[in-house]
Design an enzyme around this catalytic site. Sequence first.
Site, PDB file in Angstrom:
ATOM      1  N   VAL A  66       0.844  -1.198   0.000  1.00 48.25           N
ATOM      2  CA  VAL A  66       0.000   0.000   0.000  1.00 48.25           C
ATOM      3  C   VAL A  66       0.877   1.245   0.000  1.00 48.25           C
ATOM      4  CG1 VAL A  66      -1.803   1.290   1.190  1.00 48.25           C
ATOM      5  CG2 VAL A  66      -1.847  -1.223   1.193  1.00 48.25           C
ATOM      6  N   LYS A  67       0.689   2.062  -1.025  1.00 46.99           N
ATOM      7  CA  LYS A  67       1.476   3.291  -1.152  1.00 46.99           C
ATOM      8  C   LYS A  67       0.730   4.432  -0.445  1.00 46.99           C
ATOM      9  CE  LYS A  67       3.490   4.226  -5.166  1.00 46.99           C
ATOM     10  NZ  LYS A  67       3.736   4.812  -6.516  1.00 46.99           N
ATOM     11  N   VAL A  68       1.423   5.092   0.477  1.00 47.97           N
ATOM     12  CA  VAL A  68       0.832   6.117   1.336  1.00 47.97           C
ATOM     13  C   VAL A  68       1.663   7.389   1.229  1.00 47.97           C
ATOM     14  CG1 VAL A  68       0.186   6.690   3.716  1.00 47.97           C
ATOM     15  CG2 VAL A  68       0.027   4.314   2.928  1.00 47.97           C
TER      16      VAL A  68
END
Length: 218
Positions: free
Chosen positions: A86-88
């Site tokens: 998951v890219k945050v």
Amino acid sequence: MKFFIDTANLDEIQEAYDLGVLDGVTTNPSLMAKEGITGQDNILAHYKKICDIVDNNVSAEVIATDYETMMKEAHVLAKIDDKIVVKVPMIKDGIKTIKALSSEGIRTNCTLIFNAGQALLAAKAGASYVSPFIGRLDDISVDGLQLIEQIVHIYGNYPELQTEVLAASVRHNMHLIHCAEIGADVATCPLKVITGLLKHPLTDSGLAQFLADHSKGN
């Protein structure tokens, strides 16, 4: 160093995978839009198609900027496939989200890193990867490679930090080579940068000479 391809184009991902050197994929909303992928259901389905091609490490980005919504989006993304990271974004609520996801065993990629302090915060929160954008720093006359070197050095001081340095916004072959020289764990780049490593004029001329000499003997 791991090689990731920065695209949402399935043909390019397949080509890089077939080359035998691909370790993962990074994407973002702009890359999805470039491929004409719009709408939540279509985007999620496209992530699954990418996961079906590669062995691991598919960065899928949340769109929200508040903690509660980022967590909801992250859980939806993580359910697509075990390969999802998951890219945050590097914002206050992003750090909170990374900490929470890390405690759940969900891998994260903290994106839009532009200084070492941001990288240190993300690592403290438990990010699996940090993505310093070296090309965008170069665009404003700041040495992006120096930032990679600085982050690698800081992380090396503290073995308990398990975060990997993912050099992003890699624009050309020498960016990639320099990232390898200074110890980046990963570089993500367009396909043309990876295939560009194949090329050298002396390789071409040498092969042409070998083939010419071989044909003379037949």
